[in-house]
Design a protein around this motif. Structure first.
Motif, PDB file in Angstrom:
ATOM      1  N   LEU A  30      -1.104  -5.532  -2.284  1.00 54.72           N
ATOM      2  CA  LEU A  30      -0.904  -5.971  -0.959  1.00 54.72           C
ATOM      3  C   LEU A  30      -1.924  -6.877  -0.269  1.00 54.72           C
ATOM      4  O   LEU A  30      -1.688  -7.643   0.784  1.00 54.72           O
ATOM      5  N   ALA A  58      -2.981  -4.374   4.209  1.00 54.43           N
ATOM      6  CA  ALA A  58      -1.733  -3.314   4.247  1.00 54.43           C
ATOM      7  C   ALA A  58      -1.836  -2.078   5.086  1.00 54.43           C
ATOM      8  O   ALA A  58      -2.837  -1.205   4.857  1.00 54.43           O
ATOM      9  N   THR A  59      -0.787  -1.808   6.222  1.00 51.77           N
ATOM     10  CA  THR A  59      -0.886  -0.593   6.630  1.00 51.77           C
ATOM     11  C   THR A  59      -0.514   0.909   5.802  1.00 51.77           C
ATOM     12  O   THR A  59       0.132   0.490   4.876  1.00 51.77           O
ATOM     13  N   GLU A 102       1.910   2.468   6.214  1.00 52.36           N
ATOM     14  CA  GLU A 102       3.250   2.441   6.007  1.00 52.36           C
ATOM     15  C   GLU A 102       3.896   1.053   5.157  1.00 52.36           C
ATOM     16  O   GLU A 102       4.959   1.447   4.250  1.00 52.36           O
ATOM     17  N   GLN A 103       3.185   0.275   4.864  1.00 51.43           N
ATOM     18  CA  GLN A 103       3.578  -0.602   4.215  1.00 51.43           C
ATOM     19  C   GLN A 103       3.366  -0.538   2.636  1.00 51.43           C
ATOM     20  O   GLN A 103       3.772  -0.739   1.760  1.00 51.43           O
ATOM     21  N   ASP A 127       5.990   2.017   1.802  1.00 53.28           N
ATOM     22  CA  ASP A 127       7.233   1.410   1.242  1.00 53.28           C
ATOM     23  C   ASP A 127       7.115   0.688  -0.110  1.00 53.28           C
ATOM     24  O   ASP A 127       7.997   0.635  -0.828  1.00 53.28           O
ATOM     25  N   LYS A 128       5.833   0.175  -0.532  1.00 54.04           N
ATOM     26  CA  LYS A 128       5.571  -0.368  -1.806  1.00 54.04           C
ATOM     27  C   LYS A 128       5.729   0.858  -2.782  1.00 54.04           C
ATOM     28  O   LYS A 128       6.447   0.860  -3.923  1.00 54.04           O
TER      29      LYS A 128
END
Length: 141
Positions: free
Chosen positions: A31, A34-35, A37-38, A41-42
């Protein structure tokens, strides 16, 4: 970082390689910026049972091992990237949120001046400049 290297780093600290640790590191590297949370999600696309608490704990561990680094690109959550990418200045578009990078020598004169005049050494890995990216700038014009 390839998995064997991650396994070696963990083993040297008396830790073991888990699927979650591997997936989190791979997500950070893929990514870019990325946070948590991101990253979550991944990771859940591959391992649905991984919760956000595991992501935070794993990021903390990986940062402690020197494999990832975080920076703050605004008032929100910290953004993680590979530790090898730490030597850059972040350019953050306040309109679209795009994050770009430039080499730290952009701050060469500022760094040298602050060091000479104040004895202050800036941490380039935590520098973020906010403005408008070229795409948003063109749209605005």
């Amino acid at each position: 970082m390839p998995v064997p290297q991650l396994a070696d780093v963990l083993r040297a600290k008396g830790l073991r390689l888990t699927a979650q640790r591997q997936l989190v590191l791979e997500a950070v590297l893929e990514l870019g910026h990325a946070t948590p949370e991101q990253i979550h999600d991944k990771v859940v696309r591959t391992a649905a049972g991984v919760n956000i608490t595991t992501i935070y704990r794993t990021l903390e561990l990986l940062e402690g091992l020197g494999l990832v680094a975080h920076t703050h690109l605004g008032h929100g959550a910290p953004v993680y990237h590979g530790a090898g990418d730490r030597g850059h200045v972040h350019l953050v578009c306040h309109r679209c949120g795009k994050v770009d990078e430039v080499p730290p020598d952009v701050f060469g004169d500022v760094r040298d001046r602050l060091l000479a005049e104040r004895g202050f050494l800036i941490d380039i890995g935590h520098v973020a400049l906010f403005g408008m990216c070229s795409s948003c700038n063109e749209e605005e014009a």
